[in-house]
Design a protein around this motif. Structure first.
Motif: not given
Length: 231
Positions: A97-103, A106-118, A150-157
């Protein structure tokens, strides 16, 4: 979940957090023993004539004063390094799961194993809360994950420094603009776990709640199917 009059940590919801709690108790006991010994020596020196030749000029005492701190550091460092490597180890994650702080803020989450789940996750304003929800901690969209996986979290801003942290899971990772950090965890029980941005990122720093809902795998599959249908 934290509650009024709570004196210790929140209940652990992951194996890593359980290890951290054990290490905390281990280190705290060492600190307590050192403090008790020092306090005893100070009281003894004030109330009695402990400052004799054996204390002031003794090679045996100097050897003890040299070896004892080294032994204490080893007793603290070895379990600390063990937990550190456990936290950094990521073996075959079941979900990324990507945990992004785009602006801000707030947080944005993207499930990279699914094509359009975010989705974006915003804090629910106080006036919109329902009975039983926590002020400043509830989000309109929770990050749902399966338990015992096991859950991997990718974090960025994108803008400034943030930090994705959930105390019950023993997870805290900085979100740095232009850099992708990663961490991993396993939830050992179902439940809803709350966190907040742990970096002073601006005026609304305290309004970036993180809500992780751990559910059985079957419920997670049903939730992901509904989210993909609505996408």
């Amino acid at each position: 979940m934290a509650h009024p009059s709570l004196l210790g940590f929140q209940d652990a919801a992951s194996p890593v957090m359980e290890e951290l709690l054990h290490f905390h108790d281990h280190a705290l006991m060492i600190v307590f023993l050192i403090s008790a010994l020092v306090l005893y020596i100070i009281v003894a020196m004030v109330t009695t004539k402990l400052t004799n030749k054996f204390i002031l000029d003794s090679q045996e005492i100097e050897i003890i004063w040299t070896l004892l701190p080294a032994i204490i550091l080893i007793l603290i460092a070895l379990p600390s390094l063990r937990i550190l490597y456990l936290m950094d180890e990521i073996n075959d994650p079941h979900l990324t799961i990507k945990a992004l702080a785009p602006h801000q803020w707030y947080w944005s989450y993207e499930y990279t194993d699914y094509e359009d789940l975010g989705f974006d996750s915003y804090m629910i304003p106080t006036e919109d809360l329902t009975p039983g929800q926590f002020r400043l901690l509830e989000a309109d969209h929770r990050m749902v994950i399966p338990i015992e996986s096991p859950i991997r979290i990718l974090v960025s801003a994108d803008d400034v420094l943030h930090s994705w942290a959930v105390p019950s899971l023993g997870v805290k990772m900085d979100a740095v603009p232009g850099r992708l950090n990663q961490t991993a965890f396993i939830t050992s029980r179902p439940g809803v776990f709350y966190g907040q941005c742990s970096e002073i990122c601006g005026a609304n720093h305290s309004f970036m709640p993180i809500v992780v809902e751990a559910v059985p795998l079957e419920h997670f599959e049903n939730w992901s199917s509904l989210m993909l249908e609505d996408a």
